[in-house]
Structures are given as structure tokens and as C-alpha cells.
Design an enzyme around this catalytic site. Structure first.
Site, PDB file in Angstrom:
ATOM      1  N   ASP A 200      -4.540   5.698  -2.305  1.00 25.02           N
ATOM      2  CA  ASP A 200      -4.442   4.340  -1.778  1.00 25.02           C
ATOM      3  C   ASP A 200      -4.344   3.395  -2.970  1.00 25.02           C
ATOM      4  O   ASP A 200      -5.332   3.133  -3.655  1.00 25.02           O
ATOM      5  CB  ASP A 200      -5.671   4.024  -0.924  1.00 25.02           C
ATOM      6  CG  ASP A 200      -5.680   2.588  -0.407  1.00 25.02           C
ATOM      7  OD1 ASP A 200      -4.793   1.803  -0.775  1.00 25.02           O
ATOM      8  OD2 ASP A 200      -6.597   2.245   0.371  1.00 25.02           O
ATOM      9  N   LYS A 226      -0.351  -8.013  -1.419  1.00 24.43           N
ATOM     10  CA  LYS A 226      -1.319  -8.061  -2.517  1.00 24.43           C
ATOM     11  C   LYS A 226      -0.603  -8.143  -3.867  1.00 24.43           C
ATOM     12  O   LYS A 226      -1.247  -8.235  -4.916  1.00 24.43           O
ATOM     13  CB  LYS A 226      -2.234  -6.842  -2.476  1.00 24.43           C
ATOM     14  CG  LYS A 226      -3.104  -6.763  -1.216  1.00 24.43           C
ATOM     15  CD  LYS A 226      -4.036  -5.582  -1.253  1.00 24.43           C
ATOM     16  CE  LYS A 226      -4.713  -5.333   0.080  1.00 24.43           C
ATOM     17  NZ  LYS A 226      -5.681  -6.364   0.458  1.00 24.43           N
ATOM     18  N   CYS A 364     -14.694  -4.736   4.536  1.00 26.18           N
ATOM     19  CA  CYS A 364     -14.016  -3.578   5.140  1.00 26.18           C
ATOM     20  C   CYS A 364     -14.409  -2.280   4.429  1.00 26.18           C
ATOM     21  O   CYS A 364     -13.567  -1.399   4.218  1.00 26.18           O
ATOM     22  CB  CYS A 364     -12.494  -3.749   5.127  1.00 26.18           C
ATOM     23  SG  CYS A 364     -11.909  -5.093   6.162  1.00 26.18           S
TER      24      CYS A 364
END
Length: 405
Positions: A200, A226, A364
Site C-alpha cells: 500500500d 494524495k 482510520c
């Protein structure tokens, strides 16, 4: 270091705003970065001059949009040093990219009793898809833990891998701890047991050099929003050997070769995984963001953000009762912390009134919060446009808030 911060900041008009009559300080780039004029102008240019649906129209607008869209795929291939554009799949974000692999890879390669290793420091988007896939297939999730300094216990990985292990999924950079994980070492360990690895890269792609061939990553995922690009655009890099074996994630237009009621044949890579009309505007505008990063120089950008990280860390450590979570030697521009006796939401709300935008809560990452036995924390995160003067202003605001409690 050749870094013209004034020139870079001039590309981001939002930074000239005031919030509550205070200069706007944006320290939430890990959630989503601000967008430069180059990206905004590319979106406007596309819709004003040559918008058309890609890959299927036989007219000028469609051809121009298709060429620009595929040109961005080529830029991404170069940016991460993939071997072929066949390995670059467009999705709507990192989350969808992970879900695609969790669904399609597990459908083909995971059976009852198998295991998937996921690190303890993952974002929810890199945990829940694997849990859903494991539940469907009767498989099991195995946790790779990290220590209190925010460093993965890599030495545990060899003992966790077994003949039941079908895949390892790990963040390149933690969105809470800022830790830059040794993903090349993890991949090397995994490949000794013929286990593929998904990385990731949502928090890494804007900040550190990515070379998927050098890493030998099987899958690498990240998001445009991002990286100073539009939201709604994600990238899945996957080695051809895996993508060829995996079934399509969704059915529809573009991902097919021929359709009849007797059966359907699928399109070549990467289109086999790109059902329907994609976010054409977003992808093409993302190309402008990649151009800006390349023009700035990723090495210059990384060095600038590291200087901000070191400066801010030293300033924060001056504050009594403040604890930083994640103090690995190798870190990206993320600092998460709490101040004793002050709730993170209260702190964030008061700092917002002083013009500082940052993140608070569980970020998160419930498993990280559970590790430290905290309900949440404050996170500041840097982008190419932040300055030490902003850190000074934030530090002063933080001290004012602390004195209120």
C-alpha cells in the site's frame, strides 16, 4: 538542496486564504493534498477543448482524450519504473485497488484454511478487504506486529509464513506512525517462500522514490489525490503474471473482447480490469501533478519534507506532556501525538479556530490505536508546500491551546 518554496506555494492558490481571520495552515496532506493550478487548468482545458469518451469514439475529441489518457499511463509506468503499461490499472483510489486484488486474487488463489498476513499498522482499507475475502474463502488473517517505536517486527515474519500463506499486504509508509517500512526486505523474505506481496503506497508515492522493479513488488497501489492530483483516481500496479491469472473484478464495457449469450471473452491487460467509463478528467489532470513532482524533483521534495519533519519533531518535544507515536529512524513527513489531559478532538477544534487544519481521531487505524491503548490522536502531515514558518505558527497555537487546559 535546490528548492524554491515560494515558487511552489504560488502554484496553490488556496494557501493564500484566511480561515477565521487567520492565515491558513494546511497540515493534513496525508488525508488529501491541495491541488496546484497546473491540475486545475488541465481539468478546465479538457472540458473546454477536447472532452470525449476514450477508446471507443471515432472522432477527434475521443482520439485526443484517449491519447492523453494513455499518455498518463505511460507517465505512471515511468514514475514507478514498471516494465510495461500493461501492469498499470486505473481504479478510483487506493481502496478500490486493494479491493480489486483482494477479490480477484483471492478468488483465484486462496482456498479454505489458507492465510493472508497483514501488518498491525495498516489503514482500515488494507485490513477490511482482506477480512471480507478471507470470510468468503474460509481463510484466516495473520497479524504482523509492530513495536512501541512504530517499527514492524520483521524478524517475526519468517515464523509467520507457512505453506498456508498466500499473500502478504503491508503499507510502504504508515499513515499514523510515518514509519517507512523496509518493504524490499519484506518482499525478499516473502519471495523466498514464493509468497506474493501487495504494498500500500498511498502515503509513500508523494514522498519517496518508488521503483517496483527494484522492490520486486507483486502489487503496488496508490492514489492521485494524495499526490496533488484529483480525487477519484487510483493506481494498481500488478505484475503481468498475476494479472493474467486473476479473473476480472467487474464486468461491463471496455473489459471485454467479445460478448454473446453463449459466453464472453475478456480484453487484454490492463483493460481487463477497467470496466466502464473511467474518471477521464481525473486521470488526465493527474498527469499534470506527476509533471509537477518530476519538475520539482522527488529527491528535492523528500529532502525538504524531511527537514520539516526534523524541525517539527524537535519543536513538539519541547512541549511538556506531549507524546509522539512512531519514532522510527526512517520516517516520512507525518507526526502523530497526544498531549496529556487534552482530548484530541478538543485540540483539533481549537487549532482549527487558529487557522490550522490537521487530523484527529483514530485516523482510520483502529489497530494502531489499540496497540497504544488510546481512543485517538492528533496528526500533522506535510506536503511540498509547507514551511518552517508554518510549523512555528502551529507550535505557538498549540502552546496557547495547551495553556487553556
Amino acid at each position: 538542496m535546490n528548492y524554491d518554496i515560494d515558487k511552489i506555494r504560488s502554484y496553490f492558490p488556496v494557501l493564500k486564504k484566511e480561515v477565521y481571520n487567520k492565515p491558513f495552515i494546511y497540515f493534513d496532506s496525508a488525508a488529501s493534498s491541495q491541488k496546484p493550478v497546473q491540475v486545475l487548468m488541465k481539468e478546465e482545458e479538457l472540458h473546454n477543448e477536447y472532452y470525449g469518451n476514450i477508446h471507443r469514439g471515432a472522432h477527434y475529441m475521443a482520439d485526443k482524450a484517449t491519447n492523453d489518457f494513455e499518455g498518463v499511463r505511460e507517465k505512471i509506468k515511468t514514475f514507478i519504473n514498471a516494465t510495461s503499461t500493461k501492469e498499470i490499472v486505473f481504479t478510483k483510489g487506493t481502496t478500490e485497488s486493494i479491493n480489486l486484488v483482494a477479490s480477484s486474487f483471492c478468488e483465484r488463489f486462496v482456498a479454505e484454511g489458507d492465510e493472508i498476513i497483514v501488518s498491525e499498522m495498516e489503514h482500515h482499507a488494507n485490513i477490511v478487504p482482506w477480512q471480507l475475502a478471507a470470510e468468503r474463502k474460509g481463510a484466516r488473517i495473520v497479524k504482523l506486529p509492530f513495536n512501541d517505536s512504530g517499527i514492524l517486527e520483521i524478524e517475526r515474519l519468517i515464523e509467520l509464513i507457512s505453506d498456508k500463506t498466500k499473500l502478504i499486504s503491508v503499507a510502504h509508509v504508515s499513515n499514523v506512525l510515518g514509519t517507512i517500512n523496509p518493504v524490499k526486505e519484506i518482499i525478499n523474505i516473502a519471495h523466498h517462500s514464493d509468497v506474493p506481496v501487495l504494498v500500500d503506497g498511498a502515503q509513500a508515492a508523494p514522498h519517496v522514490k518508488i521503483d517496483v522493479q527494484d522492490l520486486d513488488a507483486d502489487f503496488y497501489v496508490f492514489s492521485a489525490h494524495k499526490m496533488y492530483g484529483p480525487n477519484g483516481v487510483g493506481i494498481l500496479f500488478g505484475k503481468e503474471k498475476w494479472l493474467n491469472e486473476m479473473p476480472p473484478y467487474q464486468g461491463g464495457g471496455e473489459m471485454i473482447s467479445e460478448v454473446s449469450f453463449e459466453g464472453t471473452t475478456f480484453n487484454d491487460l490492463p483493460y481487463k480490469f477497467e470496466a466502464g467509463t473511467p474518471h477521464i478528467t481525473g486521470v488526465i489532470a493527474f498527469g499534470a501533478a506527476i509533471d509537477l513532482i518530476n519538475e520539482t524533483g522527488l529527491e528535492n521534495l523528500t529532502a525538504w519534507e524531511h527537514s520539516l519533519l526534523e524541525y517539527a519533531t524537535a519543536k513538539l518535544k519541547e512541549i511538556e506532556g506531549l507524546r509522539i507515536y512512531g519514532e522510527a529512524t526512517q520516517k516520512s513527513g507525518v507526526i502523530s501525538f497526544n498531549i496529556e489531559g487534552v482530548h484530541s478532538y478538543d485540540l483539533a477544534m481549537l487549532l482549527d479556530k487558529m487557522g490550522v487544519a490537521l487530523r484527529s481521531g483514530h485516523l482510520c487505524a483502529d489497530t494502531v490505536m489499540a496497540h497504544y491503548n488510546i481512543p485517538g490522536c492528533i496528526r500533522i502531515s506535510f506536503g511540498m508546500y509547507n514551511t518552517k514558518a508554518e510549523i512555528d505558527a502551529f507550535w505557538e497555537a498549540l502552546n496557547k491551546v495547551r495553556m487553556m487546559f
